[in-house]
Design a protein around this motif. Structure first.
Motif, PDB file in Angstrom:
ATOM      1  N   TRP A  60     -10.323  -2.149  61.763  1.00  0.00           N
ATOM      2  CA  TRP A  60      -9.101  -2.798  62.057  1.00  0.00           C
ATOM      3  C   TRP A  60      -9.239  -3.515  63.183  1.00  0.00           C
ATOM      4  N   ARG A  61      -9.854  -3.296  64.543  1.00  0.00           N
ATOM      5  CA  ARG A  61     -10.035  -3.824  65.623  1.00  0.00           C
ATOM      6  C   ARG A  61     -10.728  -5.391  65.409  1.00  0.00           C
ATOM      7  N   ASP A  62     -11.815  -5.571  64.647  1.00  0.00           N
ATOM      8  CA  ASP A  62     -12.065  -6.738  64.352  1.00  0.00           C
ATOM      9  C   ASP A  62     -11.195  -7.504  63.622  1.00  0.00           C
ATOM     10  N   HIS A  63     -10.434  -7.091  62.669  1.00  0.00           N
ATOM     11  CA  HIS A  63      -9.461  -7.911  62.114  1.00  0.00           C
ATOM     12  C   HIS A  63      -8.269  -8.212  63.257  1.00  0.00           C
ATOM     13  N   PHE A  64      -8.066  -7.318  64.077  1.00  0.00           N
ATOM     14  CA  PHE A  64      -6.749  -7.481  64.890  1.00  0.00           C
ATOM     15  C   PHE A  64      -7.330  -8.601  66.077  1.00  0.00           C
ATOM     16  N   ARG A  65      -8.628  -8.553  66.506  1.00  0.00           N
ATOM     17  CA  ARG A  65      -9.195  -9.801  67.188  1.00  0.00           C
ATOM     18  C   ARG A  65      -9.044 -10.903  66.670  1.00  0.00           C
ATOM     19  N   ALA A 122       4.788  -6.023  69.884  1.00  0.00           N
ATOM     20  CA  ALA A 122       4.157  -6.102  71.134  1.00  0.00           C
ATOM     21  C   ALA A 122       3.208  -7.055  71.021  1.00  0.00           C
ATOM     22  N   MET A 123       2.262  -7.194  69.910  1.00  0.00           N
ATOM     23  CA  MET A 123       1.256  -8.223  69.700  1.00  0.00           C
ATOM     24  C   MET A 123       1.489  -9.513  69.851  1.00  0.00           C
ATOM     25  N   VAL A 124       2.863  -9.801  68.957  1.00  0.00           N
ATOM     26  CA  VAL A 124       3.513 -11.006  69.242  1.00  0.00           C
ATOM     27  C   VAL A 124       3.975 -11.325  70.580  1.00  0.00           C
ATOM     28  N   ILE A 184      -6.004  -3.444  72.561  1.00  0.00           N
ATOM     29  CA  ILE A 184      -6.845  -2.646  71.247  1.00  0.00           C
ATOM     30  C   ILE A 184      -6.933  -1.258  71.845  1.00  0.00           C
ATOM     31  N   ALA A 185      -7.191  -1.168  73.332  1.00  0.00           N
ATOM     32  CA  ALA A 185      -7.706   0.177  73.899  1.00  0.00           C
ATOM     33  C   ALA A 185      -6.500   0.981  73.910  1.00  0.00           C
TER      34      ALA A 185
END
Length: 197
Positions: A60-65, A122-124, A184-185
């Motif tokens: 999921w972290r790779d997709h998030f990035r 929060a990401m947006v 991510i952290a």
């Protein structure tokens, strides 16, 4: 879109667009009822221009990035119009494609429902704030370079004085990635049951 990129959102009016098209102002109302709808359509056009990202990993972290970097790339292609994404509700298929992709990333991490929506917002907020600052302060994207710090009594601000060199410089690539890794952290900590909102 060309008008916005050339002169900014504030330049958009039905009369101005009609002049750009070599048409009568009233003829535009056969296609859109008002300027607000016209601007909504421009925002939708930006989202439709978003390029799907490709990730080999299931992490999921790779997709998030990859998703965040794709949004950044979109902002850099449409630097002046990108601000529209902060002020319009995207309820078309183009808007929901990016919402669905974000929610799928949170689902991969084990987050659903209200928590996933909160994390997506929060990401947006991070992306819009960071990217609007980047395009506004990048002359190569039509922004204005930040002026230097001048006439400030640094003895009154000792912590600022220690990092005045760093405060006066921007490395948008490094800062974007730094903020992305912080998010991510924080998500990982929340996922592991640490303190959350």
């Amino acid at each position: 879109m060309r008008l916005i990129e050339r002169e900014g959102v504030e330049a958009v009016s039905m009369r101005r667009l009609a002049a750009e098209l070599g048409a009568g102002t009233m003829s535009l109302y056969n296609h859109v009822p008002n300027k607000a709808v016209l601007v909504d359509l421009a925002a939708e056009r930006i989202m439709a221009d978003a390029r799907p990202y490709q990730v080999e990993s299931d992490d999921w972290r790779d997709h998030f990035r990859a998703h965040a970097r794709a949004v950044r790339e979109l902002a850099r292609r449409h630097p002046r119009a990108f601000v529209l994404l902060a002020t319009r509700r995207l309820s078309s298929e183009a808007g929901f494609r990016t919402i669905e992709a974000a929610l799928l990333n949170f689902d991969r991490a084990g987050f659903r429902g209200e928590i996933a929506v909160g994390m997506m917002r929060a990401m947006v907020s991070y992306l819009l704030g960071t990217l609007m600052r980047e395009v506004a302060t990048s002359p190569e994207l039509g922004g204005i370079a930040l002026s230097p710090f001048e006439d400030v009594d640094m003895s009154a601000f000792p912590l600022s004085a220690e990092v005045i060199g760093e405060l006066g410089e921007y490395d948008h690539d490094r800062e974007f990635e730094f903020g992305l890794e912080l998010m991510i952290a924080a998500l990982e900590r929340y996922r592991e049951g640490g303190p959350g909102p």
